[in-house]
Design a protein around this motif. Structure first.
Motif, PDB file in Angstrom:
ATOM      1  N   TRP A  79      13.253  -3.547  -3.163  1.00  0.00           N
ATOM      2  CA  TRP A  79      11.899  -3.612  -3.695  1.00  0.00           C
ATOM      3  C   TRP A  79      11.098  -2.381  -3.306  1.00  0.00           C
ATOM      4  N   PHE A  80      11.291  -1.913  -2.054  1.00  0.00           N
ATOM      5  CA  PHE A  80      10.525  -0.754  -1.582  1.00  0.00           C
ATOM      6  C   PHE A  80      10.949   0.525  -2.305  1.00  0.00           C
ATOM      7  N   ILE A  81      12.234   0.582  -2.709  1.00  0.00           N
ATOM      8  CA  ILE A  81      12.717   1.762  -3.434  1.00  0.00           C
ATOM      9  C   ILE A  81      12.262   1.728  -4.894  1.00  0.00           C
ATOM     10  N   ARG A  82      12.335   0.538  -5.471  1.00  0.00           N
ATOM     11  CA  ARG A  82      12.001   0.420  -6.886  1.00  0.00           C
ATOM     12  C   ARG A  82      10.488   0.384  -7.134  1.00  0.00           C
ATOM     13  N   GLY A  83       9.735  -0.135  -6.178  1.00  0.00           N
ATOM     14  CA  GLY A  83       8.296  -0.332  -6.366  1.00  0.00           C
ATOM     15  C   GLY A  83       7.537   0.898  -6.828  1.00  0.00           C
ATOM     16  N   TRP A  93       0.828  -1.206   0.000  1.00  0.00           N
ATOM     17  CA  TRP A  93       0.000   0.000   0.000  1.00  0.00           C
ATOM     18  C   TRP A  93       0.866   1.262   0.000  1.00  0.00           C
ATOM     19  N   ARG A  94       1.947   1.236   0.761  1.00  0.00           N
ATOM     20  CA  ARG A  94       2.834   2.398   0.812  1.00  0.00           C
ATOM     21  C   ARG A  94       3.558   2.607  -0.511  1.00  0.00           C
ATOM     22  N   VAL A  95       3.932   1.492  -1.139  1.00  0.00           N
ATOM     23  CA  VAL A  95       4.558   1.592  -2.473  1.00  0.00           C
ATOM     24  C   VAL A  95       3.588   2.213  -3.466  1.00  0.00           C
ATOM     25  N   MET A  96       2.335   1.786  -3.424  1.00  0.00           N
ATOM     26  CA  MET A  96       1.334   2.331  -4.339  1.00  0.00           C
ATOM     27  C   MET A  96       1.082   3.805  -4.053  1.00  0.00           C
ATOM     28  N   GLN A  97       1.048   4.167  -2.773  1.00  0.00           N
ATOM     29  CA  GLN A  97       0.861   5.577  -2.424  1.00  0.00           C
ATOM     30  C   GLN A  97       2.009   6.425  -2.961  1.00  0.00           C
ATOM     31  N   ALA A  98       3.242   5.925  -2.787  1.00  0.00           N
ATOM     32  CA  ALA A  98       4.408   6.666  -3.265  1.00  0.00           C
ATOM     33  C   ALA A  98       4.381   6.790  -4.788  1.00  0.00           C
ATOM     34  N   GLY A  99       4.013   5.702  -5.467  1.00  0.00           N
ATOM     35  CA  GLY A  99       3.920   5.750  -6.926  1.00  0.00           C
ATOM     36  C   GLY A  99       2.857   6.725  -7.390  1.00  0.00           C
TER      37      GLY A  99
END
Length: 303
Positions: A222-226, A5-11
């Motif tokens: 993964w968290f950086i690239r996501g 969810w945090r990855v999607m929010q950042a994206g």
């Protein structure tokens, strides 16, 4: 799930933060998906139209008067045995006269020119081929000496001349249009890939300080690239939604025919398979976006 969810929010934030770049990338992706769906629709409609035309095309082989029933049956059996022959129908002289009268029922002058007693119309075989482009085998059967002797010398078979030219022209046009659609789709896929590649590259440069901080605090690769991958897939998702919506509005509001092109089969497919159409566009858009993003990260994001 929380990390996803945090990855999607950042994206999503990156997508909104780079509004102009996101708009440009989405616009090009929309054009790409539009070209792809146009190519699909054109190929489907053209294939349907050509099939309708070729289904009406048959080969007429005209027989001379006076041949016996045994000769007729033997000739017909040879034609029917050919792998490219779908059906063979014998049209007698009286059948040919009845057809002539039906076709010219409003022209009394032509009707009186031909009578039952003096019927100049020859009997014939109406041969429907499976593939109108491959009539060589039928030609070879007709050209056999014992079969050629049964032909009406004044009426050559209809697989030559203008009929064959028309068939060849239809096939060439179909192949050209299909090839053009594939080439255009490929070109725009490459253009979309390059634009999204550069968009993600600029996003990586813009956020390089933020990326360094994330690495220092122990964020996973993964968290950086996501977020970059999700940002790129958003281009495809938004573009697919726009493309499908616009095409459903335009295509379903159109008639079953546009000029000589038959759209009935294509319209039926779109009406009955909206999830397949939307899913296909979505998969293509997400794949192009994710692939472009991964290419940019492999080159410019060293973790």
């Amino acid at each position: 799930m929380l990390q996803l969810w945090r990855v999607m929010q950042a994206g999503g934030r990156n997508f909104m933060r780079n509004a102009w770049l996101s708009t440009a990338a989405t616009a090009v992706m929309t054009v790409t998906l539009t070209i792809i769906v146009i190519s699909f629709i054109s190929n489907s409609a053209l294939t349907s139209t050509i099939k309708g035309v070729t289904d009406k095309i048959d080969v007429s082989i005209y027989l001379k008067d006076g041949i016996t029933q045994a000769q007729t049956d033997t000739f017909k059996a040879k034609l029917a045995a050919d792998a490219n022959v779908q059906s063979v129908r014998y049209v007698s002289k009286s059948d040919a006269l009845a057809l002539y009268r039906s076709q010219n029922k409003n022209d009394q002058r032509l009707l009186t020119a031909v009578s039952e007693a003096d019927n100049p119309l020859p009997a014939s075989f109406q041969v429907k081929s499976r593939d109108p482009k491959k009539l060589d085998t039928i030609t070879s059967i007709v050209d056999q000496p014992d079969n050629k002797a049964l032909l009406d010398p004044t009426s050559p078979p209809s697989y030559s001349g203008d009929r064959k030219t028309t068939i060849d022209r239809i096939v060439r046009f179909s192949n050209f249009f299909r090839t053009t659609g594939l080439i255009a789709s490929a070109i725009f896929v490459i253009i979309s890939t390059l634009i999204i590649f550069n968009t993600i590259r600029m996003a990586i440069f813009t956020r390089r300080d933020e990326i360094e901080i994330m690495k220092l605090v122990g964020a996973t690769k993964w968290f950086i690239r996501g977020p970059f991958v999700f940002e790129a897939t958003l281009y495809g998702i938004v573009a697919a939604a726009i493309t499908v919506t616009v095409f459903y509005i335009l295509l379903l509001s159109s008639g079953p025919k546009v000029g000589p092109i038959d759209l009935s089969t294509t319209l039926a497919f779109f009406r009955h398979n909206p999830l397949i159409v939307a899913g296909g566009e979505l998969v293509i858009g997400i794949f192009i976006g994710a692939f472009s993003s991964l290419m940019a990260m492999s080159r410019y994001l060293k973790l």
